[in-house]
Design an enzyme around this catalytic site. Structure first.
Site, PDB file in Angstrom:
ATOM      1  N   ASP A   3       0.831  -1.202   0.000  1.00 25.83           N
ATOM      2  CA  ASP A   3       0.000   0.000   0.000  1.00 25.83           C
ATOM      3  C   ASP A   3       0.870   1.258   0.000  1.00 25.83           C
ATOM      4  OD1 ASP A   3       0.973  -0.435   2.559  1.00 25.83           O
ATOM      5  OD2 ASP A   3      -0.975  -0.668   3.497  1.00 25.83           O
ATOM      6  N   HIS A  28      -7.428  -4.174  10.036  1.00 24.35           N
ATOM      7  CA  HIS A  28      -7.101  -3.968   8.614  1.00 24.35           C
ATOM      8  C   HIS A  28      -5.834  -4.711   8.199  1.00 24.35           C
ATOM      9  CE1 HIS A  28      -4.776  -0.225   9.965  1.00 24.35           C
ATOM     10  NE2 HIS A  28      -3.905  -0.809   9.188  1.00 24.35           N
ATOM     11  N   GLU A  58      -9.656  -1.235   5.310  1.00 18.78           N
ATOM     12  CA  GLU A  58     -10.309  -0.941   6.594  1.00 18.78           C
ATOM     13  C   GLU A  58     -11.561  -1.808   6.761  1.00 18.78           C
ATOM     14  OE1 GLU A  58      -8.756   0.583   8.702  1.00 18.78           O
ATOM     15  OE2 GLU A  58      -8.167   2.641   8.230  1.00 18.78           O
ATOM     16  N   ASP A 117      -7.640  -2.304  14.262  1.00 23.90           N
ATOM     17  CA  ASP A 117      -9.047  -2.429  13.843  1.00 23.90           C
ATOM     18  C   ASP A 117      -9.249  -3.603  12.880  1.00 23.90           C
ATOM     19  OD1 ASP A 117      -7.925  -1.529  11.475  1.00 23.90           O
ATOM     20  OD2 ASP A 117      -9.190   0.252  11.281  1.00 23.90           O
TER      21      ASP A 117
HETATM   22  C1  GLP Z   1      -0.313   0.276   8.635  1.00 24.82           C
HETATM   23  C2  GLP Z   1      -0.008  -0.537   7.389  1.00 24.82           C
HETATM   24  C3  GLP Z   1      -0.374  -1.987   7.573  1.00 24.82           C
HETATM   25  C4  GLP Z   1       0.184  -2.481   8.895  1.00 24.82           C
HETATM   26  C5  GLP Z   1      -0.439  -1.724  10.036  1.00 24.82           C
HETATM   27  C6  GLP Z   1      -0.007  -2.220  11.401  1.00 24.82           C
HETATM   28  O1  GLP Z   1      -1.596   0.739   8.697  1.00 24.82           O
HETATM   29  N1  GLP Z   1      -0.662  -0.047   6.229  1.00 24.82           N
HETATM   30  O2  GLP Z   1       0.150  -2.740   6.488  1.00 24.82           O
HETATM   31  O3  GLP Z   1      -0.084  -3.849   9.036  1.00 24.82           O
HETATM   32  O4  GLP Z   1      -0.043  -0.373   9.868  1.00 24.82           O
HETATM   33  O5  GLP Z   1       1.178  -1.607  11.775  1.00 24.82           O
HETATM   34  P1  GLP Z   1       2.122  -2.089  12.932  1.00 24.82           P
HETATM   35  O6  GLP Z   1       2.818  -3.306  12.404  1.00 24.82           O
HETATM   36  O7  GLP Z   1       3.070  -0.958  13.125  1.00 24.82           O
HETATM   37  O8  GLP Z   1       1.293  -2.370  14.111  1.00 24.82           O
END
Ligand code: GLP
Length: 264
Positions: free
Chosen positions: A68, A141, A146, A139
């Site tokens: 993304d 995702h 989302e 949440d």
């Molecule tokens: C972002 C990314 C996701 C990732 C999420 C969780 O929103 N777009 O791909 O999985 O964060 O992040 P973290 O691994 O820092 O908890």
């Protein structure tokens, strides 16, 4: 079943996942990696960098696709996912920079749908993703899909929830208002086409979502629960992130009994 591996700590998890990357590299002439951002994959990137620096691994034959990207940041903004992957993976390994692709969000707004379609084509032309790393948002995702995202969705423009913007404020000097509202993300349908999904989560803050995504119903309300539909998915968690799993003991027994040669 969704394979759940409960490791002692993120370093042990990273070693396991880096081992799977090494096995993939050894078995395919042009391996395709799916790279995620966020804090969860970082230990894996550290381990891959370590293996490359000692010559135990080479990513020179690999190609990589990002999950993304934020819309509205400059290409050189330090929080853009292109820059994050550049810093965390490209400069620390021998993965060729020109073979790391992300959604092209630096086009005119009206050209974004075409850029999303082109990104899907590029993934197909590469033969699809062999191993896709994933984190999970609190949440539920994956990528930036989302809650409510179609389980069959493809790469497209999305609007972030207030919760995700607050979670990601840490990458924007604590200012949730500076986190872009819009992103382009691979869809859930796109992600499910990768041949092996490896979802990582560390710490108690992820316990609730890990419980829901592994053992709850498959639902667009928890987009990550879609991984239950995939024939080869490995969820790698530490004990705090596993603390709300009802079948944790069974996962530990299964992993302990698994022959080494099977890997993850
Ligand atoms: C972002 C990314 C996701 C990732 C999420 C969780 O929103 N777009 O791909 O999985 O964060 O992040 P973290 O691994 O820092 O908890």
């Amino acid at each position: 079943m969704t394979e759940v591996v409960i490791v002692d700590d993120p370093t042990a998890g990273a070693e396991l996942v880096a081992g799977a990357v090494a096995a993939l590299v050894a078995s395919r002439p042009a391996p395709v990696l799916g790279l995620a951002t966020g804090g969860s994959p970082r230990p894996v990137y550290d381990r891959l960098a370590g293996l490359c620096s000692t010559g135990e691994l080479s990513l020179a034959r690999c190609q990589a696709f990002l999950l993304d990207e934020y819309v509205g940041l400059s290409r050189s903004h330090p929080a853009s996912y292109r820059q994050v992957i550049e810093r965390e993976v490209v400069v620390r390994t021998d993965l060729p920079a020109e073979r790391v692709l992300g959604p092209d969000v630096w086009v005119a707004e009206s050209d974004l749908p075409a850029a999303c379609r082109r990104y899907e084509e590029r993934i197909c032309e590469a033969g699809g993703v062999d191993l896709q790393l994933l984190g999970v948002g609190t949440d539920g995702h994956i990528g930036f899909n989302e809650p409510g995202s179609s389980l069959g969705s493809r790469t497209r423009l999305k609007t972030l929830t207030a919760r995700t913007r607050a979670d990601n404020a840490r990458f924007f000097d604590g200012d949730a208002g500076a986190v872009p509202l819009h992103v382009v993300t691979q869809g859930i349908g796109t992600i499910l086409e990768a041949r092996h999904l490896v979802l990582l989560a560390w710490g108690e803050a992820k316990a609730d979502v890990i419980g829901r995504l592994v053992e709850g119903p498959v639902t667009a309300s928890v987009p990550a629960s879609a991984v239950q539909l995939h024939p080869h998915v490995t969820v790698v968690v530490d004990s705090p992130a596993a603390s709300k799993l009802q079948r944790a003991e069974y996962y530990r027994e299964t992993w302990a009994a698994k022959p080494d040669w099977q890997g993850i």
